[in-house]
Design an enzyme around this catalytic site. Sequence first.
Site, PDB file in Angstrom:
ATOM      1  CG  ASP A 105      -0.389  -0.684   2.962  1.00 41.39           C
ATOM      2  OD1 ASP A 105       0.894   0.383   2.553  1.00 41.39           O
ATOM      3  OD2 ASP A 105      -0.844  -0.548   3.473  1.00 41.39           O
ATOM      4  CG  HIS A 120       4.774 -10.264   0.052  1.00 40.60           C
ATOM      5  ND1 HIS A 120       4.218 -10.830   0.842  1.00 40.60           N
ATOM      6  CD2 HIS A 120       5.549 -10.803  -0.400  1.00 40.60           C
ATOM      7  CE1 HIS A 120       4.740 -11.509   1.959  1.00 40.60           C
ATOM      8  NE2 HIS A 120       5.176 -11.691   0.740  1.00 40.60           N
ATOM      9  N   PRO A 215      -3.175  -7.171  18.096  1.00 39.66           N
ATOM     10  CG  PRO A 215      -4.557  -6.621  16.865  1.00 39.66           C
ATOM     11  CD  PRO A 215      -3.628  -7.013  16.527  1.00 39.66           C
TER      12      PRO A 215
END
Length: 248
Positions: A105, A120, A215
């Site tokens: 991104d 990637h 998390p």
Amino acid sequence: MENLIKKAANAILTAENVAALTGAGISVESGIPPFRGKGGVWERIDPMEYAHIDALTQDPVKVWKVLIKEMAALVGIAQPNDAHKGLAQLERQGRLKTVITQNVDGLHQKAGNTDVIEFHGTFAWLRCMQCDKRCETGAIDLSVIPPRCECGGIYRPDCIFFGEMIPPRDLRRSSQVSSECDLMLVIGTSATVQPAALMPLTAKSSGAVIIEINPEPTPLTEQASDIFLQGKAGDMMNRIGKFLKLEV
Ligand code: OAD
């Protein structure tokens, strides 16, 4: 938790060569969904049907319509969050050298990190499947699917699909960075996709301290993490940042 945060901040303060490995989880707070787990892309889309290189070569229009179009829309509008900004600040403070990311991104560069290994590949560039010409994604009209090069070939994102090799140069440099760092921050990766998931193990076996932020526990948590900060990337980076005087 506050003790662990303090311990992590102290480890960063005393380290001389910090590296980071990031995955999809670091961009969740920027509105980009992860691949695995709740709300993950692979819950809705079968990766073998849409994210394998064979799928792309056999039916690029189908892959564009489902997977790539969705990614392009998200990546086009996403902005760095506090975790990306925290890593950029760590570089500005001279503590962090290299970010190895599995993400396509471009948000680490947008936040200000200058040495980013895009393990990637990247979504910021497209490559013609026929003549190999590269072109910035932002310069292409994506309302026409699939986008075509002037040679008539179909553009593909310049990122790695399942079944494709990591460019040897990126793999070499990532292994080198991992074996040379004395602290690795591992943020938002399920640590299940190889060879990226090997990097923290390489760092650990070379003596580095591993700080993991996620998390959920991952296979790495037991295997390699010295400090596991269970929580969201942005929140944890902000809390570490208070000790390091980071201004995100
Ligand atoms: P995954 O989707 O496998 O894992 C995302 C991780 O982020 C999980 O461990 C989540 O618990 C964690 N997470 C979720 N929300 C978070 C938050 N707010 N802060 C921090 N962590 C959070 O993503 P990757 O490990 O990056 O490959 O996946 C690796 C590769 O698998 C991707 O690069 C992609 C995919 O298939 C290719 O496209 C080749």
